[in-house]
Scaffold this active site. Structure first.
Site, mmCIF file in Angstrom:
data_model
loop_
_atom_site.group_PDB
_atom_site.id
_atom_site.type_symbol
_atom_site.label_atom_id
_atom_site.label_comp_id
_atom_site.label_asym_id
_atom_site.label_seq_id
_atom_site.Cartn_x
_atom_site.Cartn_y
_atom_site.Cartn_z
ATOM 1 N N GLU A 29 1.038 -8.703 8.835
ATOM 2 C CA GLU A 29 1.115 -7.314 9.300
ATOM 3 C C GLU A 29 2.152 -6.500 8.532
ATOM 4 O OE1 GLU A 29 -1.071 -6.481 11.722
ATOM 5 O OE2 GLU A 29 -1.722 -8.568 11.690
ATOM 6 N N ARG A 69 -3.913 -8.139 -20.645
ATOM 7 C CA ARG A 69 -4.826 -7.743 -21.714
ATOM 8 C C ARG A 69 -4.163 -6.805 -22.726
ATOM 9 N NH1 ARG A 69 -7.273 -2.810 -20.990
ATOM 10 N NH2 ARG A 69 -9.206 -3.307 -22.065
ATOM 11 N N ASP A 111 -9.758 2.656 -24.372
ATOM 12 C CA ASP A 111 -9.919 2.425 -22.935
ATOM 13 C C ASP A 111 -9.998 3.736 -22.167
ATOM 14 O OD1 ASP A 111 -9.820 -0.310 -22.903
ATOM 15 O OD2 ASP A 111 -7.703 -0.443 -22.348
ATOM 16 N N PRO A 158 0.811 -1.229 0.000
ATOM 17 C CA PRO A 158 0.000 0.000 0.000
ATOM 18 C C PRO A 158 0.839 1.272 0.000
ATOM 19 C CG PRO A 158 -0.319 -1.259 2.041
ATOM 20 C CD PRO A 158 0.526 -2.095 1.134
HETATM 21 N N1 ADE Z 1 -1.201 -4.923 -0.163
HETATM 22 C C1 ADE Z 1 -2.119 -4.524 0.735
HETATM 23 N N2 ADE Z 1 -2.787 -3.452 0.318
HETATM 24 C C2 ADE Z 1 -2.283 -3.152 -0.915
HETATM 25 C C3 ADE Z 1 -2.565 -2.132 -1.874
HETATM 26 N N3 ADE Z 1 -3.485 -1.206 -1.659
HETATM 27 N N4 ADE Z 1 -1.858 -2.143 -3.016
HETATM 28 C C4 ADE Z 1 -0.900 -3.071 -3.232
HETATM 29 N N5 ADE Z 1 -0.595 -4.035 -2.376
HETATM 30 C C5 ADE Z 1 -1.281 -4.098 -1.222
#
Ligand code: ADE
Length: 221
Positions: free
Chosen positions: A113, A150, A164, A86
């Site tokens: 975690e 794709r 797209d 994330p």
């Molecule tokens: N792992 C957990 N959340 C994620 C996200 N938003 N993007 C990429 N990998 C992740």
């Protein structure tokens, strides 16, 4: 193209890679997708892949050894190693285009975690698919793989992705199919009159209108 995915949950991928366009791309040998359970690379007698964090705190942290060994076993001269996290770079359609031209992707799915910070040193790119936290990188790596495959030449008709959403920073124009009138909702007459220049103009205008309404941030770019 070859895609190697490192995950503790290879079964999660069974559905997505055995259906529809990805399935056909694999059968047509446009892409080879391999799943690797990095637990198999653990040198721990109990095949442990995580441990408690230094400094304390809740949860378990993925350890370096199994992931390092797995990536090192798979890596070739032209491999690009990607970590799904994330806190990575926000994923965009342009990145999908760029990645679809690579020969070999190694994608690491984090889990639990978190992961030992030193795992980042293995990676060429860290990608986030959005500002939310998933339970692991598996779904994120599926999103990445789907959006890349794709775009591999020959997987779908080029004309299908030329329009797209996000190409030229515009959302896609509206499309319709038969019947011409469904429950009183009419197909715009310009689309049925056969004037291709007018149709093109209409689509361009609708694309800009939709982008202005829904994603003005894209037009600012
Ligand atoms: N792992 C957990 N959340 C994620 C996200 N938003 N993007 C990429 N990998 C992740």
């Amino acid at each position: 193209m070859k895609i190697d995915i490192l995950t503790l949950f290879p079964e999660m991928f069974e559905g997505i890679f055995s259906q529809s366009i990805i399935k056909r791309a694999i059968l047509d040998k446009k892409v080879e997708i391999n799943l690797h359970n990095f637990r198999d690379y653990s040198k721990d007698p109990h095949h442990k892949v995580d441990d408690t964090p230094y400094g304390g705190g809740s949860g378990m942290v993925l350890t370096c050894q199994p992931i390092f060994d797995c990536v090192e076993a798979l890596k070739e001269d032209d491999s690009l190693v990607i970590l799904m996290t994330p806190d990575g770079i926000p994923y965009k359609q342009q990145m999908a285009y760029d990645l679809s031209k690579k020969k070999h992707l190694i994608i690491i799915c984090g889990h639990y975690e978190g992961f030992d910070e030193r795992i980042r040193s293995l990676c060429d790119l860290e990608i986030s698919i959005g500002d939310y936290v998933l339970t692991g990188g598996e779904l994120a790596s599926m999103v990445l793989t789907d959006s890349i495959v794709r775009l591999i030449p020959g997987v779908i008709e080029t004309s299908s992705h030329q329009n797209d959403s996000f190409n030229n920073n515009l959302l896609d124009y509206p499309t319709y199919t038969k019947p011409r009138n469904f429950r009183g909702m009419e197909v715009p007459s310009v689309l049925v009159n056969g004037d291709h220049k007018k149709i093109e103009e209409y689509r361009k205008e609708e694309s800009i209108k939709r982008t202005k309404e829904r994603r003005p941030d894209l037009l600012e770019k």
